[in-house]
Motif scaffolding. Structure first.
Motif, PDB file in Angstrom:
ATOM      1  N   THR A 288       0.837  -1.196   0.000  1.00 50.94           N
ATOM      2  CA  THR A 288       0.000   0.000   0.000  1.00 50.94           C
ATOM      3  C   THR A 288       0.874   1.249   0.000  1.00 50.94           C
ATOM      4  O   THR A 288       1.880   1.311   0.705  1.00 50.94           O
ATOM      5  N   ILE A 289       0.480   2.233  -0.794  1.00 52.19           N
ATOM      6  CA  ILE A 289       1.121   3.552  -0.800  1.00 52.19           C
ATOM      7  C   ILE A 289       0.075   4.574  -0.385  1.00 52.19           C
ATOM      8  O   ILE A 289      -1.006   4.632  -0.968  1.00 52.19           O
ATOM      9  N   ALA A 290       0.398   5.378   0.642  1.00 52.63           N
ATOM     10  CA  ALA A 290      -0.536   6.395   1.120  1.00 52.63           C
ATOM     11  C   ALA A 290       0.074   7.770   0.946  1.00 52.63           C
ATOM     12  O   ALA A 290       1.267   7.958   1.182  1.00 52.63           O
ATOM     13  N   PRO A 291      -0.716   8.761   0.534  1.00 53.75           N
ATOM     14  CA  PRO A 291      -0.202  10.131   0.453  1.00 53.75           C
ATOM     15  C   PRO A 291      -0.092  10.733   1.845  1.00 53.75           C
ATOM     16  O   PRO A 291      -1.085  10.920   2.538  1.00 53.75           O
ATOM     17  N   GLY A 292       1.131  11.020   2.281  1.00 55.04           N
ATOM     18  CA  GLY A 292       1.332  11.500   3.640  1.00 55.04           C
ATOM     19  C   GLY A 292       0.866  10.441   4.619  1.00 55.04           C
ATOM     20  O   GLY A 292       1.185   9.271   4.494  1.00 55.04           O
ATOM     21  N   ARG A 293       0.073  10.808   5.582  1.00 56.92           N
ATOM     22  CA  ARG A 293      -0.414   9.862   6.570  1.00 56.92           C
ATOM     23  C   ARG A 293      -1.887   9.530   6.349  1.00 56.92           C
ATOM     24  O   ARG A 293      -2.544   8.975   7.222  1.00 56.92           O
ATOM     25  N   ASN A 294      -2.411   9.872   5.178  1.00 60.00           N
ATOM     26  CA  ASN A 294      -3.833   9.693   4.909  1.00 60.00           C
ATOM     27  C   ASN A 294      -4.062   8.333   4.263  1.00 60.00           C
ATOM     28  O   ASN A 294      -4.081   8.185   3.039  1.00 60.00           O
ATOM     29  N   TRP A 295      -4.284   7.322   5.086  1.00 61.00           N
ATOM     30  CA  TRP A 295      -4.512   5.967   4.569  1.00 61.00           C
ATOM     31  C   TRP A 295      -5.876   5.828   3.919  1.00 61.00           C
ATOM     32  O   TRP A 295      -6.109   4.884   3.161  1.00 61.00           O
ATOM     33  N   ASP A 296      -6.803   6.745   4.179  1.00 57.93           N
ATOM     34  CA  ASP A 296      -8.103   6.687   3.519  1.00 57.93           C
ATOM     35  C   ASP A 296      -7.991   7.008   2.029  1.00 57.93           C
ATOM     36  O   ASP A 296      -8.911   6.718   1.264  1.00 57.93           O
ATOM     37  N   GLN A 297      -6.882   7.635   1.617  1.00 54.87           N
ATOM     38  CA  GLN A 297      -6.661   7.951   0.209  1.00 54.87           C
ATOM     39  C   GLN A 297      -5.538   7.108  -0.389  1.00 54.87           C
ATOM     40  O   GLN A 297      -4.942   7.481  -1.394  1.00 54.87           O
ATOM     41  N   ALA A 298      -5.271   5.975   0.219  1.00 54.79           N
ATOM     42  CA  ALA A 298      -4.146   5.146  -0.212  1.00 54.79           C
ATOM     43  C   ALA A 298      -4.466   4.384  -1.495  1.00 54.79           C
ATOM     44  O   ALA A 298      -5.631   4.187  -1.862  1.00 54.79           O
ATOM     45  N   GLN A 299      -3.408   3.942  -2.171  1.00 59.46           N
ATOM     46  CA  GLN A 299      -3.505   3.085  -3.350  1.00 59.46           C
ATOM     47  C   GLN A 299      -2.854   1.736  -3.049  1.00 59.46           C
ATOM     48  O   GLN A 299      -1.911   1.643  -2.256  1.00 59.46           O
ATOM     49  N   ILE A 300      -3.362   0.705  -3.711  1.00 63.82           N
ATOM     50  CA  ILE A 300      -2.792  -0.634  -3.587  1.00 63.82           C
ATOM     51  C   ILE A 300      -2.000  -0.925  -4.850  1.00 63.82           C
ATOM     52  O   ILE A 300      -2.509  -0.785  -5.966  1.00 63.82           O
ATOM     53  N   VAL A 301      -0.753  -1.320  -4.660  1.00 63.39           N
ATOM     54  CA  VAL A 301       0.202  -1.451  -5.754  1.00 63.39           C
ATOM     55  C   VAL A 301       0.730  -2.883  -5.814  1.00 63.39           C
ATOM     56  O   VAL A 301       0.964  -3.507  -4.781  1.00 63.39           O
ATOM     57  N   ALA A 302       0.894  -3.404  -7.024  1.00 65.54           N
ATOM     58  CA  ALA A 302       1.577  -4.678  -7.250  1.00 65.54           C
ATOM     59  C   ALA A 302       2.864  -4.395  -8.010  1.00 65.54           C
ATOM     60  O   ALA A 302       2.874  -3.597  -8.956  1.00 65.54           O
ATOM     61  N   GLU A 303       3.948  -5.029  -7.598  1.00 60.70           N
ATOM     62  CA  GLU A 303       5.256  -4.776  -8.215  1.00 60.70           C
ATOM     63  C   GLU A 303       5.948  -6.093  -8.541  1.00 60.70           C
ATOM     64  O   GLU A 303       5.982  -7.006  -7.708  1.00 60.70           O
ATOM     65  N   ARG A 304       6.479  -6.184  -9.742  1.00 59.35           N
ATOM     66  CA  ARG A 304       7.306  -7.325 -10.126  1.00 59.35           C
ATOM     67  C   ARG A 304       8.728  -7.056  -9.649  1.00 59.35           C
ATOM     68  O   ARG A 304       9.366  -6.081 -10.076  1.00 59.35           O
ATOM     69  N   LEU A 305       9.228  -7.911  -8.772  1.00 58.00           N
ATOM     70  CA  LEU A 305      10.503  -7.634  -8.110  1.00 58.00           C
ATOM     71  C   LEU A 305      11.673  -7.648  -9.081  1.00 58.00           C
ATOM     72  O   LEU A 305      12.637  -6.905  -8.909  1.00 58.00           O
ATOM     73  N   ALA A 306      11.634  -8.485 -10.097  1.00 59.35           N
ATOM     74  CA  ALA A 306      12.769  -8.596 -11.012  1.00 59.35           C
ATOM     75  C   ALA A 306      12.953  -7.340 -11.855  1.00 59.35           C
ATOM     76  O   ALA A 306      14.084  -6.936 -12.150  1.00 59.35           O
ATOM     77  N   THR A 307      11.852  -6.707 -12.249  1.00 61.15           N
ATOM     78  CA  THR A 307      11.940  -5.557 -13.146  1.00 61.15           C
ATOM     79  C   THR A 307      11.622  -4.234 -12.466  1.00 61.15           C
ATOM     80  O   THR A 307      11.927  -3.171 -13.011  1.00 61.15           O
ATOM     81  N   GLY A 308      11.000  -4.274 -11.287  1.00 61.75           N
ATOM     82  CA  GLY A 308      10.576  -3.043 -10.634  1.00 61.75           C
ATOM     83  C   GLY A 308       9.324  -2.444 -11.238  1.00 61.75           C
ATOM     84  O   GLY A 308       8.903  -1.343 -10.850  1.00 61.75           O
ATOM     85  N   GLU A 309       8.693  -3.155 -12.155  1.00 60.24           N
ATOM     86  CA  GLU A 309       7.462  -2.659 -12.780  1.00 60.24           C
ATOM     87  C   GLU A 309       6.339  -2.624 -11.747  1.00 60.24           C
ATOM     88  O   GLU A 309       6.046  -3.614 -11.092  1.00 60.24           O
ATOM     89  N   ARG A 310       5.717  -1.440 -11.604  1.00 66.07           N
ATOM     90  CA  ARG A 310       4.657  -1.261 -10.616  1.00 66.07           C
ATOM     91  C   ARG A 310       3.330  -0.964 -11.304  1.00 66.07           C
ATOM     92  O   ARG A 310       3.286  -0.238 -12.292  1.00 66.07           O
ATOM     93  N   THR A 311       2.269  -1.524 -10.742  1.00 64.35           N
ATOM     94  CA  THR A 311       0.922  -1.317 -11.265  1.00 64.35           C
ATOM     95  C   THR A 311      -0.009  -0.982 -10.117  1.00 64.35           C
ATOM     96  O   THR A 311      -0.031  -1.700  -9.106  1.00 64.35           O
ATOM     97  N   VAL A 312      -0.769   0.094 -10.248  1.00 64.92           N
ATOM     98  CA  VAL A 312      -1.802   0.412  -9.263  1.00 64.92           C
ATOM     99  C   VAL A 312      -3.001  -0.476  -9.563  1.00 64.92           C
ATOM    100  O   VAL A 312      -3.666  -0.314 -10.589  1.00 64.92           O
ATOM    101  N   VAL A 313      -3.289  -1.414  -8.679  1.00 65.37           N
ATOM    102  CA  VAL A 313      -4.370  -2.362  -8.924  1.00 65.37           C
ATOM    103  C   VAL A 313      -5.680  -1.910  -8.285  1.00 65.37           C
ATOM    104  O   VAL A 313      -6.759  -2.326  -8.709  1.00 65.37           O
TER     105      VAL A 313
END
Length: 692
Positions: A288-313
């Motif tokens: 999870t990535i949250a803007p500042g300390r606001n977890w109510d506005q957070a995004q859930i992210v999936a990342e491929r470790l080998a390439t660092g490719e990130r996707t907001v799911v």
């Protein structure tokens, strides 16, 4: 019927029992349709057509039917009786076999597992932790681990009681999680500032690495642990990051770090990465990535470790988990939602459906009090983080609930005239709200987007001072909501207000230095707004309170190695110093008449009598327990934040924050006393949220 079913399931097929004239390719088709081995069984009518058309000794009439256009052979076949025709006879036989097979399958398939709901009731004096995630379940669902009374408790599902895990006493553990084999529990020890593991069967905890603060961990199948680390106040600033370490210990490896945060000093705003989960196969990570300390506005992210490719799911949500059923579950607005999820493509494949309402949210860090085993056992706490209530507690321990709705209240302050309460509400965007005792209404006071906290009233009850922004600076505004907010101090360093002198001329606040921890400063509230240091040391000083006569300053400090309460003259703080608490203490509070001083310990609210003479003498009595109970803020093991309770103007009762309701005869300490367990929850989940 039972003999028939047994024969179908166990007895080998005798294809020689078919009529002697049955073509060989038809025999082959029937045999493949009835294979018990799925990999050798015909999948559909296309396979059957190929089998029929590839006969080595095709009958001319059969070939004529399979090929386009009817020839003489086909005309010859029409002269046969229906049951004598090879293809119709074979198809009729297959239809009969299919009907029989469906009957057998429907009567012999295992029934769906029964979904059962139970609750584990904790002992009467035990309450689970509410500030951080406090519960986990083993992969097989056989054991539950939870945090209560500053230690870990292990509960086997086939045992009547939980047992404390030796070596975790007073470690104030957070974010427990199991190893894939269920034999170890990983956790973060606040006391030791370390990521640790402890065996389920007993033994001392093993330190894996020193950390500042952890926001969730995941134990991968390759025996490594990935955890989210953030900054702790007073330590060297670090960027929020995801770290991997061997489960046996070793050198930590930073996998992901938030750019541009290395010099930040607002540790609350650094809580921007959390709740990692290693996805099946070990090649991808969910977090999870949250803007500042606001977890109510957070995004859930999936990342491929080998390439660092990130996707907001998931565009809005927090604390996600991938389940073996092909679902992603996450928390949003106090509910647990589920969506179908393709773990290979790392993408959501359907709409979100609420599956649990009122799931518990930890007060700090945005975590959910929930875990799910690989076998489908769900454990969770209900209402934590969204169920804090205001309660009056008198000196005999009797509670009276206020009519204010349960919310994420923290840092309440009663106005000097006794008519209102200013409070920070976490689940409503971290703004300051005002509760009116007379009108029983809750009104929003501040609207700044960065979050506002730590309210303090001016002595005339006309204004509220608070912090806002990143880093948090000092503001004030009219308590009736008129006008606009006015900035009192602008600085690159974090501040928070503590207390205002009775004459309204001076504000005492803390300043959080980048490397030196917390110190106390004073600012004049005139037009000049002069700032000067008050108590600045190599230690952490916080939660200052000026006495009602304006002569004394009580505060907490960790100068002795743990938090204790001290009193010094005010504003001439260099002319004396007295230690008030004897066994730890935090969050000092003066009685309205100045003859008592209160503070928090792990046991509740302690009180000390105070005597002063006409000169500069100061005398105090021995601390005594005034209010016993598990209220929000009864912790002195770590650097305690601002005061979480207040006292009525007549000094007869305390305004406390309670998690989970008011105490009664069956639950004398109130709080969260039950862990909810749903076994075979996957059956319910699959029915409510079908996957493609």
């Amino acid at each position: 019927m039972s003999e028939t079913l047994a024969s179908v399931l166990k007895t080998d097929l005798d294809l020689d029992a078919l009529p002697a004239a049955t073509p060989r390719n038809v025999r082959r088709v029937i045999g493949r349709c009835l294979q018990r081995d799925r990999s050798r069984r015909s999948r559909d009518i296309g396979d059957i057509r190929l089998d029929l058309s590839e006969s080595e000794t095709e009958d001319a009439a059969l070939a004529g039917l399979l090929q386009e256009g009817a020839g003489p052979a086909a005309i010859a076949i029409t002269q046969l009786a229906f049951w004598q025709r090879p293809v119709p006879a074979a198809l009729a036989a297959l239809a009969l076999i299919a009907v029989g097979g469906l009957t057998v399958w429907s009567t012999t398939r295992p029934a769906p597992a029964l979904v059962t709901r139970t609750s584990i009731v904790l002992p009467r004096t035990q309450t689970v932790e509410i500030n951080f995630r406090a519960v986990a379940v083993s992969p097989t669902g056989s054991h539950i681990i939870y945090v209560a009374d500053a230690q870990l408790y292990l509960r086997a599902m086939d045992e009547p009681q939980a047992v404390p895990l030796a070596g975790t006493e007073d470690s104030f553990p957070q974010f427990p999680f199991f190893s894939p084999d269920g034999q170890w529990i990983g956790f973060f020890s606040q006391r030791d500032s370390a990521l640790q593991k402890v065996s389920r069967s007993g033994g001392s905890p093993v330190t894996l690495t020193a950390v500042q603060r952890v926001y969730g961990g995941s134990w991968a199948d390759d025996d490594t642990i990935i955890f989210a680390e953030g900054r702790r106040p007073g330590d060297e600033p670090i960027a929020p990051r995801l770290v991997r370490i061997p489960a046996s210990g070793g050198t930590p490896e930073v996998l992901r770090s938030v750019d541009g945060m290395e010099d930040a000093v607002d540790y609350d705003s650094e809580q921007t990465l959390g709740f990692p989960q290693v996805l099946p196969g070990g090649g991808s990570l969910l977090y999870t990535i949250a803007p500042g300390r606001n977890w109510d506005q957070a995004q859930i992210v999936a990342e491929r470790l080998a390439t660092g490719e990130r996707t907001v799911v998931v565009e809005r949500g927090a604390d996600a988990r991938y389940l073996e059923t092909g679902h992603l579950i996450y928390r949003l607005d106090g509910a647990l939602l589920a969506v179908p999820f393709d773990v290979d493509r790392l993408e959501v494949t359907g709409g979100a459906v609420p599956v649990i309402e009122g799931v518990g949210q930890a007060f700090r860090g945005g975590a959910t009090h929930l875990d799910v085993s690989s076998s489908g056992t769900l454990v969770y706490l209900a209402g934590a983080g969204s169920g804090f209530s205001f309660v009056w507690v008198d000196r005999d321990g009797r509670e009276e609930a206020l009519a204010a709705p349960p919310r994420d209240y923290i840092f309440p302050r009663i106005s000097p005239d006794g008519t209102r309460v200013a409070v920070d509400i976490g689940d409503l965007g971290r703004d300051i709200w005002i509760w009116s005792f007379e009108g029983e209404t809750l009104t929003r006071l501040t609207f700044e987007p960065a979050g506002d906290s730590f309210p303090v009233w001016t002595p005339d009850s006309r204004r509220v001072v608070y912090t806002s922004g990143v880093p948090a600076n000092l503001y004030w505004r009219a308590a009736d909501g008129t006008g606009t907010a006015e900035r009192l101090l602008e600085s690159p360093i974090r501040h928070a207000p503590h207390t205002i002198s009775p004459d309204g001329s001076r504000l005492v606040f803390y300043q959080g230095g980048a490397n030196a921890g917390f110190d106390l400063y004073m600012m004049t509230l005139d037009d000049e707004r002069r700032v000067e240091p008050l108590i600045v040391t190599e230690f952490n000083e916080r939660n200052a309170e000026i006495s009602p006569d304006g002569r004394w300053l009580a505060y907490q400090s960790d100068a002795s190695g743990r938090l204790e309460i001290y009193v010094q003259p005010f504003p001439d703080v260099d002319s004396g110093r007295w230690q008030i608490s004897t066994d730890g203490g935090a969050r000092a509070l003066w009685g309205p008449d100045g003859r008592e001083l209160f503070f928090m310990t792990n046991d509740g609210v302690m009180g000390v009598t105070v005597e002063v003479d006409a000169g500069s003498g100061f005398r105090h009595g021995t601390p005594e327990l005034i209010v016993e109970g598990r209220y929000v803020g009864t912790s002195t093991a770590v650097l305690a934040q601002n005061r979480t309770y207040d006292i009525s103007p007549d000094g007869k009762r305390f305004l406390m924050l309670k998690a989970g309701g008011v105490a009664d005869a069956d639950n004398p300490f109130g709080g969260l006393t039950q862990i909810h367990v749903v076994q075979n929850w996957f059956e319910e989940l699959k029915a409510r949220v079908p996957t493609p």
